[in-house]
Design an enzyme around this catalytic site. Sequence first.
Site, mmCIF file in Angstrom:
data_model
loop_
_atom_site.group_PDB
_atom_site.id
_atom_site.type_symbol
_atom_site.label_atom_id
_atom_site.label_comp_id
_atom_site.label_asym_id
_atom_site.label_seq_id
_atom_site.Cartn_x
_atom_site.Cartn_y
_atom_site.Cartn_z
ATOM 1 N N ARG A 74 0.766 -1.081 -0.103
ATOM 2 C CA ARG A 74 -0.029 -0.121 -0.002
ATOM 3 C C ARG A 74 0.970 1.357 -0.027
ATOM 4 N NH1 ARG A 74 -3.036 -3.936 2.586
ATOM 5 N NH2 ARG A 74 -5.150 -3.791 2.176
ATOM 6 N N ASP A 123 9.672 -8.213 1.126
ATOM 7 C CA ASP A 123 9.888 -8.310 2.545
ATOM 8 C C ASP A 123 11.746 -8.152 2.679
ATOM 9 O OD1 ASP A 123 9.096 -8.205 5.122
ATOM 10 O OD2 ASP A 123 9.576 -10.142 5.743
#
Length: 203
Positions: free
Chosen positions: A12, A73
């Site tokens: 996001r 990540d």
Amino acid sequence: MNSMNVLVLATRNPHKLEEIRALFPFPDLITRSALDYPEIPEVVEDGATLEANAVKKAVTLAVATGAYALADDTGLEVNALGGAPGVRSARYAGEACDYAANNRKLLAALQGAADREAQFRCVIALAWPNGQAQYVEGVCRGTIGVTARGTNGFGYDPLFIPDEGDRTFAEYTAAEKNACSHRGRALRAAAERWGGLWARADR
Ligand code: IMP
């Protein structure tokens, strides 16, 4: 629309979305983001490794949307701390901590340490709608400074001095950082490894 032309980006963060879109300039490819699927709950990043978290996020989105999904990540791995904070980089100083608290904790942990070597490692996973996944990584090696310097970037940037120079990442421009950063490297590896999926007709 063919759902195999759609790539859902599991973030996001508008900065990350822009960075990824710039590196996937395939004419047939439509990129969406997690923001386009508010009904899909945010994935809990509880994996023991960066790879596990990236794969979990990508697979969850790909299976739920029926399209390809890409997730990343990142962790800061510090030699003298046995690779910590690593997969816990975002929450190093506690569950609801901020970047400044993480940086303070890191400086305290390394007080007087002779070995200040560290690396950022970014893992990017691509998942297929059937739940299959692959991943690539990008690494940027450097050292942890003794004081915070610079105001650009985010996270541990004011403490991280890449081996390429003597400034911290927070003293780099965004373009300079992208050229040598863990995420820039991982994204270029991802575009090279999987770009063919959207450049071919026979996928
Ligand atoms: P994420 O996986 O990109 O959300 O990164 C996890 C954590 O690692 C962030 O909350 C930051 O603390 C740190 N981090 C990730 N990428 C960077 C970076 O490029 N510079 C500084 N810190 C970063």
